[in-house]
Scaffold this motif. Structure first.
Motif, short mmCIF file in Angstrom:
data_model
loop_
_atom_site.label_atom_id
_atom_site.label_comp_id
_atom_site.label_asym_id
_atom_site.label_seq_id
_atom_site.Cartn_x
_atom_site.Cartn_y
_atom_site.Cartn_z
N CYS A 126 0.78 -1.02 -0.02
CA CYS A 126 -0.03 0.11 -0.08
C CYS A 126 0.85 1.49 -0.01
N ALA A 156 -1.97 -8.00 -3.76
CA ALA A 156 -3.09 -7.26 -4.43
C ALA A 156 -3.92 -6.50 -3.72
N ILE A 207 -4.51 -2.39 -3.91
CA ILE A 207 -5.68 -1.73 -4.19
C ILE A 207 -5.99 -0.78 -3.08
N THR A 208 -5.45 -1.19 -2.12
CA THR A 208 -5.78 0.14 -0.93
C THR A 208 -4.74 1.19 -1.28
N TYR A 252 -8.85 2.71 -3.10
CA TYR A 252 -10.19 1.97 -3.15
C TYR A 252 -10.24 1.30 -2.05
N TYR A 262 -13.15 -1.39 -2.12
CA TYR A 262 -13.09 -2.51 -2.97
C TYR A 262 -11.82 -3.56 -2.42
N ALA A 263 -10.71 -2.78 -1.72
CA ALA A 263 -9.82 -3.78 -0.87
C ALA A 263 -10.32 -4.63 -0.06
N PHE A 293 -12.47 -7.30 -1.58
CA PHE A 293 -11.77 -8.18 -2.29
C PHE A 293 -11.14 -9.07 -1.22
#
Length: 231
Positions: free
Chosen positions: A63, A106, A110-111, A115, A118-119, A122
């Motif tokens: 991140c 992943a 995303i983080t 987002y 979404y993180a 997910f």
């Protein structure tokens, strides 16, 4: 004053600085995701403390890296190359370990892109699916208990080419001699077989019969050694 404290020494007036509150929010979210994935991995899995701690911290590391290189194409390419070094771990990893590492990376990516919803979504979805597959023993073979690796030590004057063939035909449905090795200064041979037992409770009978053929030398039977071929 606080914003200037977190500015880079190479930043210009046109550079966008990530506010400290948003930075802490993203890192905190990544740490929560890492902790969740670590607990998910530990379920019905043999693990080491160092691997679990690394897994819990990995999303936060990714991140921060993504936040720092966001918008910088050159730095992004360099980081992608650095992430590829995960394959060069000192200890060979199983497929599950490599998979969970990439899952954590992943989630951190995303983080880092901002987002957070979404993180979290997910991580929860993939984590629950991992737990479900582990609970259901998804992908396991029902005959795993029948697949064995047999190590037999024999004297050098014993012709091993057919001496155990009748016993293997009786107690196993298939077998393969995968290695022949000399030991004890060449005075002994060590044979390694991969075999499939006909019955799960026939190990003791087979070993007793083999002892009569190899002069009561060392015999070892273990779970078939297939983990080294996982990746």
């Amino acid at each position: 004053m606080l914003d200037s404290l977190f500015r880079g020494i190479f930043d210009t007036d046109m550079t966008t600085v990530i506010p400290a509150s948003q930075f802490l929010l993203c890192v905190g979210c990544a740490l929560v995701i890492g902790l969740f994935l670590a607990f998910t991995y530990m379920y019905k899995t043999r693990y080491t403390k160092s691997f679990v701690v690394t897994l819990a911290l990995l999303p936060a590391v990714v991140c921060v890296v993504i936040m720092m290189v966001n918008g910088n194409v050159g730095a992004g390419v360099a980081v992608a190359g650095a992430f590829s070094l995960v394959r060069f771990r000192s200890v060979p990893g199983t497929a599950k370990e490599i998979g969970i590492l990439f899952l954590a990376m992943a989630a951190g990516l995303i983080t880092g892109m901002g987002y957070l919803g979404y993180a979290l979504l997910f991580a929860v979805i993939l984590g629950l699916i991992t737990l479900l597959y582990s609970h259901l023993d998804f992908g396991s073979r029902k005959k795993d208990t029948l697949y064995k690796t047999l190590h037999i030590t024999i004297p050098e004057d014993l012709d091993y080419t057919g001496v155990f063939e009748d016993l293997l035909k009786t107690y196993t449905s298939s077998w393969e001699l995968v290695q022949v090795k000399t030991t004890n200064m060449g005075s002994l041979y060590r044979l390694t077989y991969n075999l499939t037992l006909r019955r799960a409770n026939s190990e003791r009978e087979l070993i007793d019969q083999l002892r009569c053929r190899n002069g009561n030398l060392e015999i070892t039977m273990s779970k078939q050694e297939t983990t080294v071929y996982e990746l």
